[in-house]
Scaffold this active site. Structure first.
Site, mmCIF file in Angstrom:
data_model
loop_
_atom_site.group_PDB
_atom_site.id
_atom_site.type_symbol
_atom_site.label_atom_id
_atom_site.label_comp_id
_atom_site.label_asym_id
_atom_site.label_seq_id
_atom_site.Cartn_x
_atom_site.Cartn_y
_atom_site.Cartn_z
ATOM 1 N N VAL A 18 0.824 -1.209 0.000
ATOM 2 C CA VAL A 18 0.000 0.000 0.000
ATOM 3 C C VAL A 18 0.859 1.261 0.000
ATOM 4 C CG1 VAL A 18 -0.163 0.162 2.523
ATOM 5 C CG2 VAL A 18 -2.043 1.035 1.112
ATOM 6 N N LYS A 19 2.102 1.139 0.441
ATOM 7 C CA LYS A 19 2.989 2.294 0.534
ATOM 8 C C LYS A 19 3.448 2.797 -0.829
ATOM 9 C CE LYS A 19 3.076 2.516 5.052
ATOM 10 N NZ LYS A 19 2.512 3.663 5.785
ATOM 11 N N ASP A 20 3.196 2.031 -1.888
ATOM 12 C CA ASP A 20 3.517 2.517 -3.237
ATOM 13 C C ASP A 20 2.833 3.851 -3.491
ATOM 14 O OD1 ASP A 20 4.477 -0.098 -3.317
ATOM 15 O OD2 ASP A 20 3.800 -0.454 -5.366
#
Length: 455
Positions: free
Chosen positions: A45-47
């Site tokens: 999700v940190k993308d």
């Protein structure tokens, strides 16, 4: 360009699928979906936040050609920043706590990152605190830019702009409950804010939090699920929450203990075919709790932040689980350490205790595990054992010295769910007390002779 053809890895971020849970939701009327953020091209999700932060820094002139991206992270944000940095010609320097999985460290190095590992159990003011190390490096490196995901407004903004609209579109506006773990707070804040606004306030936002995390009212002691929650070292002078997290967006916080998160994440793999990380176990555990009280008209969406491939050496390793006293997937046919424990009494001294007071507490004991002072919070976690002390070791110590200045090495730790034979083999020739762990916390002391005498 046609669908699914992109000019760069950054352009492929987002539009992750929703997958319905079927077996874990047996007996639940509501529909529960998991948004598979680990299918982002860089694995988490940190993308989304990484791309948004880099683009904002470029637009502001804070990150220029040939510059260096610096970040403090448990791993996923650093991985995403590193990959995007590589694609755009930047250097990357990442600072991670020592509890980050071996898989995450290997991924960072695969992208050519300069990795700095720092002790995770440090108060906020300590020079080795992960964010302090990263900020110092950013100040020392010419042309460096510190991403600062905890306080960077581009973090929640990324989810308001992308994650929230995707969920609304994918559920055709039927989503009624949104569940996400709270780490930096960017995902739950940005996504939750959008869903509340577009639904006219109808969508309920639930934060999933480790039981010990300060966000949900815990005392901040350590836990074993990575990349989630808010740790508070007892020596921290002023607790500061991330600016990326806006608690007013969250309607309810579900506090989930480690053993529940680990059970759920392993069930996801074995019953749903979804290999996700530990924080997904926390989010799904919270989502299932919420869904049990809902009707067939309700739709719950939970976030799966990263893949279980990042944690094969931890959450999916039976040996890792049993050494810390977590229940394995299958009950061993052989006798386990818990069968030898006759009393649950265990004495623990906080590290700030004076030597004089420690002598009183020790009495004639032969050894005692010492952990960070937790003000009566219950059995301390194994991760916070600092060492052991004996009356002899403290005999000549000045009375006002902290006991932490006079420690012997930590006692060996064996798991309550570990087979007696495996535990005996692992402690080798050790004599005297060993620590027994249950669900990651100290639960008892056991003499090594009793352990070896049954093998």
């Amino acid at each position: 360009m046609s669908d699914n053809v992109f000019d760069s890895v950054a352009a492929a971020i987002g539009n992750t699928p929703l997958v319905r849970l079927n077996r874990l939701t047996e007996g639940i009327a509501a529909t529960v979906y998991l948004k598979l953020e680990y299918l982002n091209p860089l694995g988490s999700v940190k993308d989304r936040a990484a791309l948004a932060m880099i683009e904002a820094a470029e637009a502001a002139g804070e990150l220029r050609p040939g510059g260096t991206v610096v970040e403090a992270t448990s791993g996923n944000t650093g991985i995403a920043l590193a990959a995007i940095a590589a694609a755009r010609g930047y250097r990357a320097v990442v600072v991670v706590p020592d509890k980050s999985s071996a898989e995450k460290l290997a991924l960072l190095r695969a992208y050519g990152v300069e990795v700095h590992v720092t002790p995770g159990g440090r108060p906020r003011e300590h020079p080795e605190f992960v964010r302090n190390v990263a900020q110092r490096l950013a100040a020392e490196i010419p042309g460096a830019w510190y991403a600062g995901q905890y306080d960077n407004p581009a973090n929640p903004a990324a989810h308001r702009r992308t994650t929230g609209p995707e969920i609304w579109r994918q559920t055709r506006g039927r989503v009624t409950h949104f569940v996400a773990g709270v780490g930096t707070g960017g995902t739950v804040t940005g996504t939750g804010e959008y869903l509340k606004e577009v639904s006219g306030g109808a969508v309920r936002v639930i934060g999933a939090d480790p039981e010990a995390s300060v966000y949900g009212g815990g005392d901040g002691r350590a836990w074993y699920i990575e990349s989630i929650g808010h740790y508070l070292h007892p020596d921290t002078a002023a607790d500061e929450w991330p600016l990326s997290y806006r608690p007013a967006i969250v309607d309810r916080l579900e506090r989930v203990p480690d053993h529940e998160s680990l059970t759920v994440v392993r069930r996801l793999a074995r019953e749903e075919g979804l290999l996700a990380g530990g924080s997904t176990g926390t989010a799904v555990a919270a989502a299932l709790r919420v869904a049990r009280d809902l009707s067939e008209d309700d739709v719950v969406v939970a976030i799966a932040p990263d893949s279980g491939r990042n944690y094969l050496s931890k959450y999916f390793d039976d040996d890792w689980l049993t050494r810390l006293g977590f229940a394995p997937a299958l009950t061993p046919a052989e006798p386990v350490v818990a069968d030898l424990v006759t009393t649950a009494e265990v004495r623990v001294i906080g590290s700030a205790t004076s030597a004089a007071r420690a002598r009183e507490l020790l009495g004639e004991a032969t050894a005692l595990p010492v952990t960070v002072q937790r003000n009566g919070s219950g059995s301390p976690v194994v991760a916070e054992i600092l060492g052991s002390v004996t009356p002899a070791r403290l005999a000549a110590a000045p009375g006002d010295d902290p006991v932490s200045a006079h420690l012997d090495p930590p006692l060996p730790v064996i798991g309550a769910t570990e087979t007696i034979a495996a535990a005996a083999a692992r402690i080798g020739d050790h004599r005297g007390p060993v620590v027994v762990a249950h669900d990651g916390s100290i639960s008892a002391l056991l003499d090594a002779a009793a352990l070896k005498g049954t093998v």
